[in-house]
Design a protein around this motif. Structure first.
Motif, PDB file in Angstrom:
ATOM      1  N   ALA A 180     -28.015   1.285 -28.105  1.00  0.00           N
ATOM      2  CA  ALA A 180     -28.119   1.671 -29.506  1.00  0.00           C
ATOM      3  C   ALA A 180     -28.861   2.999 -29.570  1.00  0.00           C
ATOM      4  N   PRO A 181     -28.629   3.783 -30.615  1.00  0.00           N
ATOM      5  CA  PRO A 181     -29.400   5.024 -30.763  1.00  0.00           C
ATOM      6  C   PRO A 181     -30.897   4.704 -30.822  1.00  0.00           C
ATOM      7  N   TYR A 188     -33.511   7.947 -21.462  1.00  0.00           N
ATOM      8  CA  TYR A 188     -33.364   7.321 -22.778  1.00  0.00           C
ATOM      9  C   TYR A 188     -34.690   7.280 -23.526  1.00  0.00           C
ATOM     10  N   VAL A 189     -35.674   6.586 -22.975  1.00  0.00           N
ATOM     11  CA  VAL A 189     -36.944   6.387 -23.682  1.00  0.00           C
ATOM     12  C   VAL A 189     -37.692   7.697 -23.882  1.00  0.00           C
ATOM     13  N   ALA A 190     -37.904   8.464 -22.836  1.00  0.00           N
ATOM     14  CA  ALA A 190     -38.701   9.688 -22.934  1.00  0.00           C
ATOM     15  C   ALA A 190     -38.068  10.692 -23.883  1.00  0.00           C
ATOM     16  N   LYS A 191     -36.738  10.818 -23.853  1.00  0.00           N
ATOM     17  CA  LYS A 191     -36.083  11.766 -24.755  1.00  0.00           C
ATOM     18  C   LYS A 191     -36.349  11.395 -26.211  1.00  0.00           C
ATOM     19  N   ILE A 206     -38.260  -1.873 -25.598  1.00  0.00           N
ATOM     20  CA  ILE A 206     -37.184  -1.017 -26.101  1.00  0.00           C
ATOM     21  C   ILE A 206     -35.852  -1.463 -25.514  1.00  0.00           C
ATOM     22  N   GLY A 207     -35.840  -1.746 -24.208  1.00  0.00           N
ATOM     23  CA  GLY A 207     -34.611  -2.190 -23.559  1.00  0.00           C
ATOM     24  C   GLY A 207     -34.066  -3.470 -24.153  1.00  0.00           C
ATOM     25  N   GLU A 209     -23.391   5.495 -33.567  1.00  0.00           N
ATOM     26  CA  GLU A 209     -22.659   4.720 -32.575  1.00  0.00           C
ATOM     27  C   GLU A 209     -23.462   4.573 -31.277  1.00  0.00           C
ATOM     28  N   PRO A 210     -23.367   3.406 -30.649  1.00  0.00           N
ATOM     29  CA  PRO A 210     -23.980   3.228 -29.326  1.00  0.00           C
ATOM     30  C   PRO A 210     -23.333   4.169 -28.311  1.00  0.00           C
ATOM     31  N   ALA A 211     -24.060   4.466 -27.251  1.00  0.00           N
ATOM     32  CA  ALA A 211     -23.561   5.336 -26.191  1.00  0.00           C
ATOM     33  C   ALA A 211     -23.857   4.700 -24.836  1.00  0.00           C
TER      34      ALA A 211
END
Length: 135
Positions: free
Chosen positions: A24-25, A103-106, A60-61, A9-11
């Motif tokens: 999106a994940p 978001y991206v780095a994680k 990515i965005g 699921e999106p968050a």
């Protein structure tokens, strides 16, 4: 220990300043698609790391941002998260930095920990040859 989020699921992610992104994940497929984006792939091999990071975050965005709140045009009317609007949003450094960090780095750290990240299409590892013998 890696903590897996098995929910597809999106968050929502709060970037501050009243801006929230529904994302999106961050999957391997999404990162792979972003790395194949024309803006990322067309960067010169010796592009500075910060230029690669910005291009990759925007790619990515464009793929991951499904919806948002708190983003409008010059007249204050809400705008949809088109690739152009996403790029404009991520040109705002404080918002870019939160998106990159939260978001991206994680996602990239998890990919590195899992040893599942492919090299960028440019940069120092692009032309690397395997030197380890076959198992």
């Amino acid at each position: 220990m890696i903590r897996l989020n098995l929910s597809p699921e999106p968050a929502w992610l709060d970037l501050g300043g009243g801006v929230r992104l529904r994302l999106a994940p961050l999957t391997s497929a999404l990162i792979g698609a972003a790395r194949s984006d024309s803006q990322v792939a067309s960067l010169p091999e010796d592009a500075p790391a910060d230029q690669v990071a910005v291009a990759l975050a925007k790619a990515i965005g464009a793929l991951a941002i499904l919806d948002w709140e708190g983003v409008g045009n010059a007249e204050g009317y809400p705008v949809p998260p088109t690739p152009e609007a996403v790029a404009a949003l991520l040109d705002l450094f404080p918002l870019f930095q939160r998106f990159q960090t939260d978001y991206v780095a994680k996602g990239l750290i998890l990919a590195d920990e899992g040893n599942a990240s492919a090299p960028l299409p440019n940069g120092t590892s692009a032309g690397a040859k395997a030197i380890a013998p076959d198992a």
